[in-house]
Design a protein around this motif. Structure first.
Motif, PDB file in Angstrom:
ATOM      1  N   ASP A 129      43.720  -3.283  -7.200  1.00 35.04           N
ATOM      2  CA  ASP A 129      43.160  -2.143  -6.477  1.00 35.04           C
ATOM      3  C   ASP A 129      42.853  -2.458  -5.006  1.00 35.04           C
ATOM      4  OD1 ASP A 129      43.237  -0.605  -8.805  1.00 35.04           O
ATOM      5  OD2 ASP A 129      41.223  -1.255  -9.404  1.00 35.04           O
ATOM      6  N   ASN A 130      43.066  -3.695  -4.584  1.00 32.98           N
ATOM      7  CA  ASN A 130      42.744  -4.103  -3.219  1.00 32.98           C
ATOM      8  C   ASN A 130      43.961  -3.886  -2.311  1.00 32.98           C
ATOM      9  OD1 ASN A 130      42.088  -5.399  -0.816  1.00 32.98           O
ATOM     10  ND2 ASN A 130      41.004  -7.069  -1.845  1.00 32.98           N
ATOM     11  N   THR A 131      44.145  -2.642  -1.903  1.00 27.17           N
ATOM     12  CA  THR A 131      45.318  -2.261  -1.098  1.00 27.17           C
ATOM     13  C   THR A 131      45.458  -3.061   0.190  1.00 27.17           C
ATOM     14  OG1 THR A 131      45.257  -0.058  -2.072  1.00 27.17           O
ATOM     15  CG2 THR A 131      46.497  -0.300  -0.026  1.00 27.17           C
ATOM     16  N   PRO A 132      44.382  -3.299   0.963  1.00 24.66           N
ATOM     17  CA  PRO A 132      44.557  -4.102   2.183  1.00 24.66           C
ATOM     18  C   PRO A 132      45.076  -5.517   1.903  1.00 24.66           C
ATOM     19  CG  PRO A 132      42.492  -2.892   2.277  1.00 24.66           C
ATOM     20  CD  PRO A 132      43.029  -2.737   0.882  1.00 24.66           C
ATOM     21  N   SER A 133      44.596  -6.154   0.843  1.00 24.11           N
ATOM     22  CA  SER A 133      45.077  -7.502   0.517  1.00 24.11           C
ATOM     23  C   SER A 133      46.514  -7.488   0.022  1.00 24.11           C
ATOM     24  CB  SER A 133      44.168  -8.178  -0.510  1.00 24.11           C
ATOM     25  OG  SER A 133      42.996  -8.650   0.115  1.00 24.11           O
ATOM     26  N   LEU A 134      46.897  -6.458  -0.707  1.00 24.60           N
ATOM     27  CA  LEU A 134      48.292  -6.343  -1.149  1.00 24.60           C
ATOM     28  C   LEU A 134      49.222  -6.180   0.051  1.00 24.60           C
ATOM     29  CD1 LEU A 134      47.791  -3.980  -4.214  1.00 24.60           C
ATOM     30  CD2 LEU A 134      48.250  -6.443  -4.259  1.00 24.60           C
ATOM     31  N   ARG A 135      48.801  -5.374   1.008  1.00 27.72           N
ATOM     32  CA  ARG A 135      49.581  -5.179   2.227  1.00 27.72           C
ATOM     33  C   ARG A 135      49.678  -6.493   3.019  1.00 27.72           C
ATOM     34  NH1 ARG A 135      47.661  -0.458   3.435  1.00 27.72           N
ATOM     35  NH2 ARG A 135      45.763  -1.254   4.381  1.00 27.72           N
ATOM     36  N   LEU A 136      48.559  -7.212   3.119  1.00 26.68           N
ATOM     37  CA  LEU A 136      48.551  -8.497   3.816  1.00 26.68           C
ATOM     38  C   LEU A 136      49.521  -9.481   3.153  1.00 26.68           C
ATOM     39  CD1 LEU A 136      45.654 -10.566   5.170  1.00 26.68           C
ATOM     40  CD2 LEU A 136      47.171 -11.577   3.504  1.00 26.68           C
ATOM     41  N   ALA A 137      49.494  -9.575   1.832  1.00 23.18           N
ATOM     42  CA  ALA A 137      50.376 -10.508   1.124  1.00 23.18           C
ATOM     43  C   ALA A 137      51.845 -10.230   1.458  1.00 23.18           C
ATOM     44  CB  ALA A 137      50.145 -10.413  -0.388  1.00 23.18           C
ATOM     45  N   ARG A 138      52.227  -8.970   1.418  1.00 19.48           N
ATOM     46  CA  ARG A 138      53.616  -8.600   1.753  1.00 19.48           C
ATOM     47  C   ARG A 138      53.954  -8.968   3.191  1.00 19.48           C
ATOM     48  NH1 ARG A 138      51.984  -3.845  -0.577  1.00 19.48           N
ATOM     49  NH2 ARG A 138      52.560  -3.680  -2.749  1.00 19.48           N
ATOM     50  N   ARG A 139      53.089  -8.599   4.114  1.00 21.91           N
ATOM     51  CA  ARG A 139      53.342  -8.843   5.540  1.00 21.91           C
ATOM     52  C   ARG A 139      53.368 -10.328   5.876  1.00 21.91           C
ATOM     53  NH1 ARG A 139      49.578  -5.470   9.167  1.00 21.91           N
ATOM     54  NH2 ARG A 139      51.036  -6.198  10.745  1.00 21.91           N
ATOM     55  N   ALA A 140      52.647 -11.142   5.113  1.00 17.61           N
ATOM     56  CA  ALA A 140      52.605 -12.587   5.353  1.00 17.61           C
ATOM     57  C   ALA A 140      53.766 -13.318   4.681  1.00 17.61           C
ATOM     58  CB  ALA A 140      51.270 -13.156   4.879  1.00 17.61           C
TER      59      ALA A 140
END
Length: 175
Positions: A129-140
């Protein structure tokens, strides 16, 4: 360990940084993900104890501060789980979130861990449910590895049998 990112600097935190940690966590309302205590605010003794627990010479895990000038704006942690693998955790103080600090820190520490620390696998544990962390993982550049059902504890109760548990996603980066 010290890395210069231009306007930000990453460096290993030591016991001498306890006052920086107290100041950085003063506005943190959230709970820590890996224990029953809040992520902040820290007392001076809380900060000293946390930094002792993260002493790389004694425990193998390391806490890296993200500094903007002399101000601690975030922290990253590397927790080895094998000879060539470690979990990476990150935190940014509430008022500095959504500025790309976590992304830049994760990218820099991931590159350092692969290149200088000899780690072949770095991984993140993220609440689905942590959308910002999921986005960060992809971008990193991390890739979804697997979902662990009911693996992560909510820490709403001191007794694990009476606590709630949720799924966690494991994202990995190999170098």
């Amino acid at each position: 360990m010290e890395l210069d990112l231009g306007d930000l600097r990453l460096r290993t935190l030591t016991g001498e940084d306890a006052a920086l940690l107290v100041e950085a966590t003063r506005a943190e309302p959230g709970r820590a993900l890996w224990g029953p205590h809040p992520a902040g605010p820290y007392s001076l003794e809380d900060a000293r104890a946390a930094l002792r627990a993260w002493d790389p010479d004694r425990h193998g895990q390391v806490s890296v501060g993200v500094l903007d000038g002399g101000r601690l704006v975030g922290a990253l942690g590397l927790m080895p789980d094998g000879p060539h693998s470690a979990e990476l955790a990150y935190w940014v103080r509430p008022e500095d979130r959504r500025r790309g600090i976590a992304l830049r820190g994760v990218q820099a520490l991931t590159a350092w861990a692969h290149g200088s620390a000899g780690l072949s696998r770095i991984w993140l544990e993220i609440n689905p449910d942590n959308t910002p962390s999921l986005r960060l993982a992809r971008r990193a550049g991390y890739r979804l590895e697997r979902r662990l059902p009911r693996h992560c504890r909510a820490w709403t109760s001191d007794d694990p049998a009476h606590d709630t548990w949720h799924d966690c996603l494991i994202w990995s980066h190999t170098g």
